[in-house]
Scaffold this motif. Structure first.
Motif, mmCIF file in Angstrom:
data_model
loop_
_atom_site.group_PDB
_atom_site.id
_atom_site.type_symbol
_atom_site.label_atom_id
_atom_site.label_comp_id
_atom_site.label_asym_id
_atom_site.label_seq_id
_atom_site.Cartn_x
_atom_site.Cartn_y
_atom_site.Cartn_z
ATOM 1 N N GLY A 206 0.789 -1.221 -0.096
ATOM 2 C CA GLY A 206 0.019 -0.032 0.000
ATOM 3 C C GLY A 206 0.920 1.282 0.082
ATOM 4 N N ILE A 207 1.794 1.060 0.677
ATOM 5 C CA ILE A 207 2.733 2.537 0.885
ATOM 6 C C ILE A 207 3.525 2.810 -0.747
ATOM 7 C CG2 ILE A 207 5.056 3.154 1.753
ATOM 8 C CD1 ILE A 207 4.209 2.106 4.365
ATOM 9 N N THR A 208 3.891 1.487 -1.299
ATOM 10 C CA THR A 208 4.475 1.466 -2.626
ATOM 11 C C THR A 208 3.603 2.214 -3.571
ATOM 12 O OG1 THR A 208 5.922 -0.399 -2.261
ATOM 13 C CG2 THR A 208 5.374 0.230 -4.609
ATOM 14 N N ALA A 209 2.251 1.868 -3.306
ATOM 15 C CA ALA A 209 1.191 2.235 -4.360
ATOM 16 C C ALA A 209 0.914 3.877 -3.998
ATOM 17 C CB ALA A 209 -0.142 1.700 -4.310
ATOM 18 N N LEU A 210 0.794 4.131 -2.591
ATOM 19 C CA LEU A 210 0.827 5.716 -2.369
ATOM 20 C C LEU A 210 2.269 6.458 -3.137
ATOM 21 C CD1 LEU A 210 -0.245 5.569 1.397
ATOM 22 C CD2 LEU A 210 -1.649 6.614 -0.502
ATOM 23 N N ALA A 211 3.156 5.992 -2.721
ATOM 24 C CA ALA A 211 4.419 6.419 -3.427
ATOM 25 C C ALA A 211 4.251 6.953 -4.832
ATOM 26 C CB ALA A 211 5.405 6.139 -2.995
ATOM 27 N N ASP A 274 10.968 -5.587 -4.985
ATOM 28 C CA ASP A 274 9.871 -4.875 -5.693
ATOM 29 C C ASP A 274 9.290 -3.907 -5.108
ATOM 30 O OD1 ASP A 274 10.076 -6.280 -7.883
ATOM 31 O OD2 ASP A 274 8.310 -7.659 -7.458
ATOM 32 N N ASN A 275 9.347 -3.872 -3.600
ATOM 33 C CA ASN A 275 8.750 -2.734 -2.756
ATOM 34 C C ASN A 275 9.899 -1.856 -2.003
ATOM 35 O OD1 ASN A 275 5.678 -3.290 -2.563
ATOM 36 N ND2 ASN A 275 6.534 -5.181 -2.494
ATOM 37 N N TYR A 276 10.971 -1.773 -2.580
ATOM 38 C CA TYR A 276 12.116 -1.025 -2.391
ATOM 39 C C TYR A 276 12.814 -0.549 -3.441
ATOM 40 C CZ TYR A 276 15.586 1.968 0.027
ATOM 41 O OH TYR A 276 16.377 2.900 0.632
ATOM 42 N N TYR A 277 13.517 -1.578 -4.091
ATOM 43 C CA TYR A 277 14.537 -1.089 -5.230
ATOM 44 C C TYR A 277 13.632 -0.463 -6.360
ATOM 45 C CZ TYR A 277 17.499 -1.599 -9.285
ATOM 46 O OH TYR A 277 18.075 -1.412 -10.475
ATOM 47 N N VAL A 278 12.518 -1.355 -6.645
ATOM 48 C CA VAL A 278 11.825 -0.569 -7.862
ATOM 49 C C VAL A 278 11.250 0.770 -7.624
ATOM 50 C CG1 VAL A 278 9.948 -1.087 -9.299
ATOM 51 C CG2 VAL A 278 11.426 -2.856 -8.786
ATOM 52 N N PRO A 279 10.571 0.985 -6.601
ATOM 53 C CA PRO A 279 10.186 2.494 -6.419
ATOM 54 C C PRO A 279 11.172 3.161 -6.069
ATOM 55 C CG PRO A 279 9.400 1.126 -4.305
ATOM 56 C CD PRO A 279 10.046 0.102 -5.501
ATOM 57 N N PHE A 280 12.334 2.751 -5.760
ATOM 58 C CA PHE A 280 13.372 3.696 -5.557
ATOM 59 C C PHE A 280 13.947 4.462 -6.688
ATOM 60 C CE2 PHE A 280 17.348 5.539 -4.388
ATOM 61 C CZ PHE A 280 17.412 6.084 -3.111
ATOM 62 N N VAL A 281 14.232 3.376 -7.603
ATOM 63 C CA VAL A 281 14.777 3.834 -9.088
ATOM 64 C C VAL A 281 13.806 4.615 -9.979
ATOM 65 C CG1 VAL A 281 16.570 1.976 -9.224
ATOM 66 C CG2 VAL A 281 14.123 1.583 -9.865
ATOM 67 N N ASN A 282 12.537 4.605 -9.436
ATOM 68 C CA ASN A 282 11.676 5.231 -10.211
ATOM 69 C C ASN A 282 11.372 6.636 -9.490
ATOM 70 O OD1 ASN A 282 9.312 4.073 -12.169
ATOM 71 N ND2 ASN A 282 10.145 2.417 -11.050
ATOM 72 N N GLY A 283 11.949 6.824 -8.416
ATOM 73 C CA GLY A 283 12.020 8.193 -7.768
ATOM 74 C C GLY A 283 10.777 8.366 -6.961
#
Length: 500
Positions: A206-211, A274-283
């Motif tokens: 859910g946090i990943t989606a919010l971000a 998927d819930n740290y690296y991927v959202p991180f490289v996306n910004g």
């Protein structure tokens, strides 16, 4: 998930909601992974003599306000219980956490130039485990009755049982966990305009989606493409990997008899990726500054997960530039978990170990530690240090709030965050058993994914600045092959650190 928040203007918590009776009961019902049901009587105290007091020295890493609070307690003990029992305590701070660990280890190894070992030292389990391996840590279990041990929150006490045999090598003094810490002022604007909900913070997904939603929302507010802002960060990636993996059924540091055999499950590691690296490289996530509260202060993050003891550093305002700043509200939520996973948050906070000595000296040390963990002293010190007490009777919302209100100088954010802290603890906290190579292994956890995410994000940013779209730039990194290459490197580094 229940929110507590406070306006920086009012300095109060208008929503102290939650099942406080449930929290207190749940804390009292926490079960240790190892038994604490010994029925032995404590060692005799007849060797202590008020006319011939035992001098004991305590080493900590306390500084500033914490140091003063602890030294006030030492002075109080010496003037009251210590005088009556025949124990006199002196205290010395050795600098930071690492400084203290190095000093104690050098003393235990009797290195040239090192000071004699202190009688009591503040320590995390990894350091105490190393020194215990030298045969220089006393087992405190014989000095406590079953009733005395039963007064502690079970998981806190179990952390000091290295061998799983009921021993007690580290006595808990004050504890912490992690909570979600939020700039409620800017969150409310975002939530109102996007229909986002605090309930989405309940899960890591859910946090990943919010971000991602926040990045896209901020991106749309400017004519330039791909200049959205990050939403979320983490102070400790090691905690994320350890607890996230355990939530999904795998214990990275699976320890038996002091030996670690890593349980690295590919599907679990992919979920963590998927819930740290991927959202991180996306910004969508970031890790600017030494701690994520630094980015809250500049308005570059809305929220982060950090230690419950760190809330006093959450800023009271956002400073955009030299001319622009505005006040913000602080809000706190309990730690999230993976969807479908078990509740599991990190158990944090050092405890006290006693150097192995003669029985009279050990008795004197235990006399001080028992006094320090009594309800009144333990509650007041824990509040002053920003932590929570370690006994079932003391670690309730009602008790902590009452003592905090009496002192009148408790940081506003501490009470705002308190309910989220207690709910997180009651849902389940975790500390891996110590093992040889544990310190080095944790460094691998802290740096491996985080460093790769930061380096690859830099490449994505450079590609965007040269005219490439974010989607295309990220696509080169968000691949199965990239994940598998990282996992192979991570596994090799972790295995080498452990020496398996």
């Amino acid at each position: 998930m229940k929110l507590c928040f406070a306006s920086v203007d009012r300095g109060v918590c208008p929503m102290r909601i939650g099942m406080r009776t449930f929290v207190a009961a749940a804390l009292s019902a926490l079960l240790a992974l190892t038994g604490c049901s010994s029925a032995q009587e404590p060692a005799s105290e007849q060797q202590l003599d008020p006319a011939n007091p035992v001098q004991i020295e305590v080493w900590t890493y306390y500084a500033g306000h914490q140091q003063q609070a602890f030294e006030d307690l030492v002075a109080e003990f010496n003037a009251t219980k210590g005088k009556e029992a025949g124990v006199s305590v002196t205290h010395a701070s050795q600098g930071g956490v690492n400084d203290l660990a190095a000093a104690v280890t050098a003393s235990a190894e009797e290195l040239v130039g090192s000071a004699p070992m202190p009688d009591i030292f503040l320590t995390y389990s990894d350091t105490a485990f190393v020194i215990d391996g030298m045969g220089k840590v006393a087992d405190l279990d014989p000095y406590f009755t079953a009733e005395e041990k039963g007064a502690f929150i079970d998981s806190f006490l179990a952390e000091g049982d290295f061998a799983g045999d009921g021993g007690l090598k580290v006595l808990p003094i004050s504890k912490a966990t992690e909570t979600i810490q939020i700039n409620m002022t800017d969150w409310e604007t975002f939530a109102r305009e996007t229909g986002s909900s605090l309930e989405e913070f309940e899960t890591i997904e859910g946090i990943t989606a919010l971000a991602q939603r926040y990045y896209e929302w901020t991106d749309a507010q400017t004519p330039e493409a791909d200049d959205g802002k990050p939403f979320f960060g983490r102070d400790s990636i090691a905690n994320y990997l350890l607890t996230g993996s355990k939530q999904l059924g795998h214990e990275i540091f699976a320890v038996k008899d002091g030996v670690c055999t890593p349980d690295i499950d590919k599907n679990t590691m992919r979920a963590l990726w998927d819930n740290y690296y991927v959202p991180f490289v996306n910004g969508y996530f970031s890790a600017e500054g030494r701690y994520r509260s630094d980015a809250i202060k500049t308005g570059d993050l809305i929220c982060y997960i950090g230690s419950s003891s760190s809330v006093v550093y959450f800023p009271a305002e956002v400073t955009v530039d030299d001319q622009t700043s505005y006040p913000i509200e602080f809000g706190a939520l309990e730690a999230p978990r993976f969807a479908g996973g078990v509740s599991c948050a990190p158990q944090q906070g050092a405890g006290f170990a006693v150097a192995k000595s003669d029985e009279r000296t050990e008795l004197a040390c235990v006399e001080f530690l028992k006094w320090l963990t009594e309800k009144e002293q333990n509650t007041s010190f824990s509040i002053e240090a920003g932590y929570i007490p370690v006994t079932k009777e003391a670690c309730t919302y009602e008790n902590i709030e009452a003592v905090a209100s009496e002192t009148g100088n408790t940081h506003d954010n501490y009470l705002v965050n308190l309910e989220a802290t207690l709910e997180t603890v009651s849902d389940g906290v975790y500390a891996n058993a110590p093992f040889e190579g544990g310190v080095e292994a944790r460094v691998v956890l802290e740096k491996s994914m985080a460093d790769k995410a930061a380096a690859d994000r830099d490449q994505v940013v450079a590609a965007i600045e040269s005219g490439e779209s974010r989607r295309d730039a990220v696509a080169r990194f968000d691949t199965d092959e990239n994940f598998e290459a990282w996992l192979e490197s991570f596994t090799a580094d972790l295995t080498a650190a452990i020496g398996a």
